[in-house]
Design a protein around this motif. Structure first.
Motif, PDB file in Angstrom:
ATOM      1  N   HIS A  78       0.807  -1.133  -0.215  1.00  0.00           N
ATOM      2  CA  HIS A  78       0.046   0.147   0.208  1.00  0.00           C
ATOM      3  C   HIS A  78       0.832   1.618  -0.021  1.00  0.00           C
ATOM      4  O   HIS A  78       0.682   2.184  -0.477  1.00  0.00           O
ATOM      5  N   ILE A 116       1.964   1.754  -3.563  1.00  0.00           N
ATOM      6  CA  ILE A 116       0.861   2.273  -4.339  1.00  0.00           C
ATOM      7  C   ILE A 116       0.867   3.776  -4.173  1.00  0.00           C
ATOM      8  O   ILE A 116       0.686   4.492  -5.019  1.00  0.00           O
ATOM      9  N   ARG A 117       0.853   4.170  -3.012  1.00  0.00           N
ATOM     10  CA  ARG A 117       0.829   5.605  -2.501  1.00  0.00           C
ATOM     11  C   ARG A 117       2.156   6.457  -3.098  1.00  0.00           C
ATOM     12  O   ARG A 117       1.900   7.540  -3.738  1.00  0.00           O
ATOM     13  N   LYS A 143       3.643   5.938  -5.977  1.00  0.00           N
ATOM     14  CA  LYS A 143       3.499   6.005  -7.331  1.00  0.00           C
ATOM     15  C   LYS A 143       2.495   7.007  -7.694  1.00  0.00           C
ATOM     16  O   LYS A 143       2.505   7.964  -8.725  1.00  0.00           O
ATOM     17  N   GLN A 144       1.603   7.242  -6.615  1.00  0.00           N
ATOM     18  CA  GLN A 144       0.433   8.286  -6.945  1.00  0.00           C
ATOM     19  C   GLN A 144       0.813   9.773  -6.561  1.00  0.00           C
ATOM     20  O   GLN A 144       0.669  10.654  -7.411  1.00  0.00           O
ATOM     21  N   LEU A 145       2.127   9.898  -5.875  1.00  0.00           N
ATOM     22  CA  LEU A 145       2.704  11.122  -5.488  1.00  0.00           C
ATOM     23  C   LEU A 145       3.927  11.452  -6.321  1.00  0.00           C
ATOM     24  O   LEU A 145       4.161  12.641  -6.287  1.00  0.00           O
ATOM     25  N   PRO A 176       4.678  10.879  -9.929  1.00  0.00           N
ATOM     26  CA  PRO A 176       4.449  10.361 -11.287  1.00  0.00           C
ATOM     27  C   PRO A 176       5.418   9.496 -12.170  1.00  0.00           C
ATOM     28  O   PRO A 176       5.049   8.746 -12.952  1.00  0.00           O
ATOM     29  N   LYS A 192       4.312   2.946 -13.282  1.00  0.00           N
ATOM     30  CA  LYS A 192       3.398   2.127 -12.365  1.00  0.00           C
ATOM     31  C   LYS A 192       3.437   0.773 -12.378  1.00  0.00           C
ATOM     32  O   LYS A 192       3.060   0.263 -11.522  1.00  0.00           O
TER      33      LYS A 192
END
Length: 231
Positions: free
Chosen positions: A24, A27-28, A30-32, A34, A38
């Motif tokens: 988790h 995942i976070r 990769k969101q923050l 860019p 991915k």
């Protein structure tokens, strides 16, 4: 304190590496960030620069990672340096900012306040994308930087052929800022002049312009000749 993975300096201290992140947290991340692919499962690498130091330090406040004391100190130092740089940039952009006097200008030539601010920003950040509207003097700003910063010369200016004449006139009005042994040269539709100009700059600055830089210049010139980019 619970940790969600590990982070360390790698490649002789030139990059940061995150590893063993919990799913988790990855995942976070990769969101923050860019630019992190991915589909990557790690380890995740980041350049060691001031901006990444500040961002990574902020990320670790939410998801602590295991680090050595030396690496933690290096990250803290980068964050503090980033904060100091940002404070300095904000100071430069204040209306009452007073820069050091410019040297090398001809009599009667002046640099406007907003142009001096841009020059100081280049000095602090070593790069600047200047988006002033037409007529506000971007050419003078570039010339002012070359006047104010001795280490900026020699310099190669890349622009469309019609702009070269204007650039030469503006440079001579403010100061002879180009290399007196090279001068302002047009390339027009022929890359041979450009190649000679770049080769002379590389020869003069061979102490610093070598290796990858020389290869990049050579590849760019070859591509320009192949695709007639100067037509």
């Amino acid at each position: 304190m619970r940790t969600y993975g590990a982070m360390q300096l790698i490649e002789g201290g030139s990059a940061w590496e995150m590893s063993k992140l919990e799913p988790h947290v990855a995942i976070r991340l990769k969101q923050l960030f860019p630019r992190v692919p991915k589909n990557s499962t790690g380890p995740f690498r980041f350049p060691r620069d001031l901006m990444h130091a500040a961002d990574l330090d902020w990320f670790l406040t939410r998801y602590p990672l295991a680090m050595t004391a030396e690496d933690r100190e290096a990250l803290d130092g980068g964050r503090l340096a980033f904060n100091l740089q940002q404070a300095e940039i904000e100071r430069i952009l204040l209306p009452n900012f007073s820069p050091a006097p410019f040297v090398g200008l001809r009599d009667g030539q002046n640099v406007r306040h907003y142009q001096m601010q841009a020059v100081e920003l280049v000095r602090r950040r070593c790069s600047l994308l200047l988006g002033d509207e037409g007529g506000l003097g971007k050419t003078y700003t570039a010339g002012a930087f070359l006047c104010a910063e001795p280490c900026a010369l020699p310099a190669a200016v890349v622009c469309d052929p019609p702009i070269m004449d204007v650039l030469g006139i503006k440079a001579s009005e403010a100061r002879q800022i180009v290399d007196p042994h090279v001068g302002v040269q047009r390339t027009d539709n022929d890359t041979s002049n450009l190649r000679k100009l770049v080769e002379r700059y590389l020869e003069k600055g061979k102490a610093v312009a070598r290796g990858d830089l020389a290869k990049t210049v050579e590849a760019t010139l070859n591509e320009a000749e192949q695709h007639a980019l100067f037509e």
